[in-house]
Design a protein around this motif. Structure first.
Motif, PDB file in Angstrom:
ATOM      1  N   THR A  26       1.039  -1.155  -0.124  1.00 41.17           N
ATOM      2  CA  THR A  26       0.154   0.058  -0.017  1.00 41.17           C
ATOM      3  C   THR A  26       0.937   1.429  -0.103  1.00 41.17           C
ATOM      4  OG1 THR A  26      -1.674  -1.202   1.257  1.00 41.17           O
ATOM      5  CG2 THR A  26      -1.999   1.108   1.421  1.00 41.17           C
ATOM      6  N   VAL A  45       2.206   0.804   7.141  1.00 36.49           N
ATOM      7  CA  VAL A  45       1.864   1.584   5.996  1.00 36.49           C
ATOM      8  C   VAL A  45       2.942   2.857   6.235  1.00 36.49           C
ATOM      9  CG1 VAL A  45       0.484   2.866   4.327  1.00 36.49           C
ATOM     10  CG2 VAL A  45      -0.178   0.747   5.483  1.00 36.49           C
ATOM     11  N   GLY A 102       1.280   9.099  17.336  1.00 36.79           N
ATOM     12  CA  GLY A 102       0.647   9.498  18.613  1.00 36.79           C
ATOM     13  C   GLY A 102       1.557   9.272  19.671  1.00 36.79           C
ATOM     14  N   LYS A 105       6.376   6.697  20.205  1.00 32.20           N
ATOM     15  CA  LYS A 105       6.299   6.601  18.629  1.00 32.20           C
ATOM     16  C   LYS A 105       6.941   7.841  17.795  1.00 32.20           C
ATOM     17  CE  LYS A 105       1.737   3.982  18.710  1.00 32.20           C
ATOM     18  NZ  LYS A 105       0.362   3.998  17.981  1.00 32.20           N
ATOM     19  N   HIS A 120       0.594  14.120  16.992  1.00 31.30           N
ATOM     20  CA  HIS A 120      -0.700  14.812  16.799  1.00 31.30           C
ATOM     21  C   HIS A 120      -1.358  15.022  17.915  1.00 31.30           C
ATOM     22  CE1 HIS A 120      -3.149  11.012  17.201  1.00 31.30           C
ATOM     23  NE2 HIS A 120      -2.085  10.326  16.680  1.00 31.30           N
ATOM     24  N   ASN A 136      -3.529   8.691   5.802  1.00 33.82           N
ATOM     25  CA  ASN A 136      -3.854   7.427   6.530  1.00 33.82           C
ATOM     26  C   ASN A 136      -4.904   7.591   7.402  1.00 33.82           C
ATOM     27  OD1 ASN A 136      -2.096   5.532   5.171  1.00 33.82           O
ATOM     28  ND2 ASN A 136      -0.416   5.934   6.630  1.00 33.82           N
ATOM     29  N   SER A 191      -4.970   6.563   1.300  1.00 41.02           N
ATOM     30  CA  SER A 191      -4.905   5.226   1.496  1.00 41.02           C
ATOM     31  C   SER A 191      -5.922   4.901   2.713  1.00 41.02           C
ATOM     32  CB  SER A 191      -3.660   4.833   2.066  1.00 41.02           C
ATOM     33  OG  SER A 191      -3.427   4.051   2.920  1.00 41.02           O
ATOM     34  N   TYR A 220     -13.110   5.520  10.818  1.00 37.71           N
ATOM     35  CA  TYR A 220     -13.704   4.180  10.726  1.00 37.71           C
ATOM     36  C   TYR A 220     -14.771   3.993  11.911  1.00 37.71           C
ATOM     37  CZ  TYR A 220      -9.837   3.266   7.593  1.00 37.71           C
ATOM     38  OH  TYR A 220      -8.995   3.388   6.462  1.00 37.71           O
ATOM     39  N   PHE A 223      -7.482   5.080  -3.405  1.00 35.47           N
ATOM     40  CA  PHE A 223      -7.018   3.802  -4.023  1.00 35.47           C
ATOM     41  C   PHE A 223      -6.934   2.550  -3.237  1.00 35.47           C
ATOM     42  CE2 PHE A 223      -2.700   2.963  -2.017  1.00 35.47           C
ATOM     43  CZ  PHE A 223      -2.609   4.110  -1.282  1.00 35.47           C
ATOM     44  N   ASN A 252      -4.658  -0.932  -2.477  1.00 36.91           N
ATOM     45  CA  ASN A 252      -3.392  -1.535  -2.933  1.00 36.91           C
ATOM     46  C   ASN A 252      -3.568  -2.370  -4.108  1.00 36.91           C
ATOM     47  OD1 ASN A 252      -3.116  -4.330  -1.739  1.00 36.91           O
ATOM     48  ND2 ASN A 252      -4.191  -3.018  -0.405  1.00 36.91           N
ATOM     49  N   LEU A 273      -7.595   1.116  16.574  1.00 38.52           N
ATOM     50  CA  LEU A 273      -8.355   1.999  16.238  1.00 38.52           C
ATOM     51  C   LEU A 273      -8.398   3.301  17.232  1.00 38.52           C
ATOM     52  CD1 LEU A 273     -11.428  -0.226  15.327  1.00 38.52           C
ATOM     53  CD2 LEU A 273     -10.110   0.738  13.673  1.00 38.52           C
ATOM     54  N   ASN A 296      -1.475  -0.054  19.224  1.00 38.48           N
ATOM     55  CA  ASN A 296      -0.383  -0.792  18.637  1.00 38.48           C
ATOM     56  C   ASN A 296       0.715  -0.123  18.433  1.00 38.48           C
ATOM     57  OD1 ASN A 296      -2.315   0.437  16.591  1.00 38.48           O
ATOM     58  ND2 ASN A 296      -0.539  -0.650  15.150  1.00 38.48           N
TER      59      ASN A 296
HETATM   60  N1  LIG Z   1      -5.969   1.745   0.583  1.00 39.82           N
HETATM   61  C1  LIG Z   1      -5.367   0.447   0.977  1.00 39.82           C
HETATM   62  O1  LIG Z   1      -5.379  -0.389   0.263  1.00 39.82           O
HETATM   63  C2  LIG Z   1      -5.010   0.298   2.475  1.00 39.82           C
HETATM   64  C3  LIG Z   1      -4.277  -1.055   2.583  1.00 39.82           C
HETATM   65  C4  LIG Z   1      -3.663  -1.180   3.975  1.00 39.82           C
HETATM   66  C5  LIG Z   1      -3.780  -0.052   5.061  1.00 39.82           C
HETATM   67  N2  LIG Z   1      -4.629   1.190   4.645  1.00 39.82           N
HETATM   68  C6  LIG Z   1      -4.924   2.159   5.625  1.00 39.82           C
HETATM   69  O2  LIG Z   1      -3.537   2.661   5.937  1.00 39.82           O
HETATM   70  C7  LIG Z   1      -3.702   3.390   7.434  1.00 39.82           C
HETATM   71  C8  LIG Z   1      -2.635   2.541   8.249  1.00 39.82           C
HETATM   72  O3  LIG Z   1      -2.748   1.175   8.258  1.00 39.82           O
HETATM   73  P1  LIG Z   1      -1.733   0.505   9.035  1.00 39.82           P
HETATM   74  O4  LIG Z   1      -2.102  -0.972   8.983  1.00 39.82           O
HETATM   75  O5  LIG Z   1      -0.442   1.084   8.721  1.00 39.82           O
HETATM   76  O6  LIG Z   1      -2.069   0.662  10.594  1.00 39.82           O
HETATM   77  P2  LIG Z   1      -1.263   0.867  11.832  1.00 39.82           P
HETATM   78  O7  LIG Z   1      -0.364   2.332  11.709  1.00 39.82           O
HETATM   79  O8  LIG Z   1      -0.597  -0.082  12.398  1.00 39.82           O
HETATM   80  O9  LIG Z   1      -2.396   1.506  12.825  1.00 39.82           O
HETATM   81  C9  LIG Z   1      -3.313   2.493  12.764  1.00 39.82           C
HETATM   82  C10 LIG Z   1      -2.513   3.547  13.663  1.00 39.82           C
HETATM   83  O10 LIG Z   1      -3.441   4.870  13.092  1.00 39.82           O
HETATM   84  C11 LIG Z   1      -3.388   5.633  14.109  1.00 39.82           C
HETATM   85  N3  LIG Z   1      -4.921   5.976  14.675  1.00 39.82           N
HETATM   86  C12 LIG Z   1      -5.883   5.225  15.136  1.00 39.82           C
HETATM   87  N4  LIG Z   1      -7.001   5.769  15.325  1.00 39.82           N
HETATM   88  C13 LIG Z   1      -6.731   7.176  15.076  1.00 39.82           C
HETATM   89  C14 LIG Z   1      -7.384   8.313  15.202  1.00 39.82           C
HETATM   90  N5  LIG Z   1      -8.547   8.202  15.602  1.00 39.82           N
HETATM   91  N6  LIG Z   1      -6.892   9.651  14.903  1.00 39.82           N
HETATM   92  C15 LIG Z   1      -5.686   9.676  14.330  1.00 39.82           C
HETATM   93  N7  LIG Z   1      -4.828   8.435  14.172  1.00 39.82           N
HETATM   94  C16 LIG Z   1      -5.399   7.452  14.885  1.00 39.82           C
HETATM   95  C17 LIG Z   1      -2.546   5.063  15.263  1.00 39.82           C
HETATM   96  O11 LIG Z   1      -1.237   5.602  15.217  1.00 39.82           O
HETATM   97  P3  LIG Z   1      -0.952   6.837  16.264  1.00 39.82           P
HETATM   98  O12 LIG Z   1      -0.903   6.197  17.703  1.00 39.82           O
HETATM   99  O13 LIG Z   1       0.510   6.867  15.452  1.00 39.82           O
HETATM  100  O14 LIG Z   1      -1.848   7.909  15.791  1.00 39.82           O
HETATM  101  C18 LIG Z   1      -2.502   3.525  15.103  1.00 39.82           C
HETATM  102  O15 LIG Z   1      -1.356   2.947  15.556  1.00 39.82           O
HETATM  103  C19 LIG Z   1      -5.202   2.838   7.841  1.00 39.82           C
HETATM  104  O16 LIG Z   1      -5.924   4.040   7.503  1.00 39.82           O
HETATM  105  C20 LIG Z   1      -5.556   1.679   6.985  1.00 39.82           C
HETATM  106  O17 LIG Z   1      -6.948   1.682   6.747  1.00 39.82           O
HETATM  107  C21 LIG Z   1      -5.264   1.303   3.279  1.00 39.82           C
END
Ligand SMILES: NC(=O)c1ccc[n+]([C@@H]2O[C@H](COP(=O)([O-])OP(=O)(O)OC[C@H]3O[C@@H](n4cnc5c(N)ncnc54)[C@H](OP(=O)(O)O)[C@@H]3O)[C@@H](O)[C@H]2O)c1
Length: 341
Positions: free
Chosen positions: A134, A160, A180, A184, A200, A223, A245, A251, A280, A282, A327, A331
């Protein structure tokens, strides 16, 4: 769990807003028997990903919702423990769409064999898997960072975001991460070697982001959405690109907010700065770019130019709580359930 039993987790109720533990149910079931053409898999590692929140809602999207009582969707690293398929032998390790289960049958042609000698198998769920691709695809096709440009990404310590910033640096751009909390942010700047990392949750977030992007932002890899997008928008340069992404801040639904309709101001920026904002999924890029991604990011991991972090929880029964934590930013790195073996 006895040897003769498998377990899985089903969607027990559709969440309203933030998921609750009671929205999930752990069930015992029999270990299935493979027929001709099938393999029986025992899951070693289950990936937990933000997209799973969307599958819990009964809403039209790019993928079907999980039905009530259905096993939660998910990708795993699994071992073939019985094979009636000519392409797989007992002991093979594969990436598979098993869902949240201890055991699964598969006859799919799209199992991907993993070689532990090439990279730790868990990387197939993160930096060398769907999240990594992605980052790679969104930057390669939409973001296109040029040397000297500034690339900003939020959720920067996750699978990502961490790769977005590192690929931007390898392309000669500046990388600014948003994450956050101080721990981190320190990881993003010190370990991942971004040029800056901004918390943030800091009351001065918008001012600190502005100070870290004195030449504006050329690529914003989206993201998160919500308040972070609002802070980024005024900093975007003319012709900036925003690969969209994910919108994880939305969510669990959006509250009433302050009642301001921000769409007109957003569209004015899109027009007056000639912005490219493109969503998009991925897999749109897979046919053309997946082999190059595996080769280039694989090489970067092997020679240390690319770093990654994994966050393990133990036991399938921990999956619901751990998933709810994604969410909320609980993590720290790619979230993976290590199953009982
Ligand atoms: N389009 C695609 O094909 C695709 C594929 C995979 C993933 N994605 C998207 O990419 C993004 C990141 O995915 P990932 O797998 O890398 O996840 P990740 O970073 O492991 O986990 C999500 C992170 O988002 C932040 N977050 C959660 N809730 C939040 C909120 N309410 N406000 C602000 N930040 C928040 C947190 O980080 P902090 O503590 O640092 O804020 C959390 O650790 C997601 O939006 C996911 O849906 C899209």
């Amino acid at each position: 769990m006895t040897e003769a039993q498998a377990r899985h987790i089903v969607l027990a109720a559709r969440p309203h807003g933030k998921p609750q533990l009671t929205d999930f149910r752990l069930e015992d079931t029999a270990i299935p028997t493979p027929r001709a053409g099938q393999v029986l898999l025992r899951v070693q590692y289950l990936s937990l990903d933000p997209y799973m929140r969307g599958r819990m809602d009964d809403r039209q999207s790019y993928a079907k919702p999980v039905p009530l009582g259905g096993v939660m969707d998910g990708e795993s690293v699994a071992t073939v423990i019985a094979s009636h398929h000519p392409g797989y032998a007992e002991g093979d390790i594969v990436l598979a769409q098993t869902g949240w289960r201890t055991h699964a049958l598969s006859e799919r042609a799209d199992l991907r064999k993993l070689d532990p000698a090439v990279a730790p198998v868990t990387t197939g769920l993160g930096v060398l898997g769907m999240p990594g691709f992605t980052a790679d695809g969104g930057l390669r096709v939409i973001g296109k960072p040029a040397p000297g440009e500034t690339v900003v990404v939020a959720a920067a310590s996750g699978p990502v975001g961490s790769l977005v910033g590192q690929l931007a640096k390898l392309a000669g751009a500046r990388a600014v991460g948003i994450a956050g909390g101080p721990e981190k942010c320190a990881y993003v700047q010190d370990e991942l070697r971004f040029d800056a990392a901004i918390d943030h949750r800091d009351a001065a977030f918008a001012a600190k982001l502005t100070a870290a992007c004195l030449d504006g932002i050329d690529v914003y890899f989206e993201n998160v959405g919500g308040a972070i997008w609002q802070a980024v928008l005024p900093l975007l340069n003319t012709f900036a690109r925003a690969p969209v992404s994910g919108l994880i801040a939305q969510y669990n639904g959006v509250g009433k907010g302050d009642g301001t309709d921000r769409l007109p101001a957003t569209m004015r920026e899109v027009l007056s700065k000639s912005l490219t904002v493109r969503g998009f999924i991925n897999n749109e890029f897979a046919a053309e770019h997946y082999p190059a991604f595996l080769r280039e990011v694989g090489d970067g991991i092997a020679d240390g130019r690319i770093r990654y972090r994994e966050d393990f929880v133990d036991g399938l029964e921990q999956a619901p709580a751990a998933f709810i934590g994604v969410l909320e930013g609980r993590n720290f790195g790619k979230l993976i359930v290590r199953m009982d073996t």
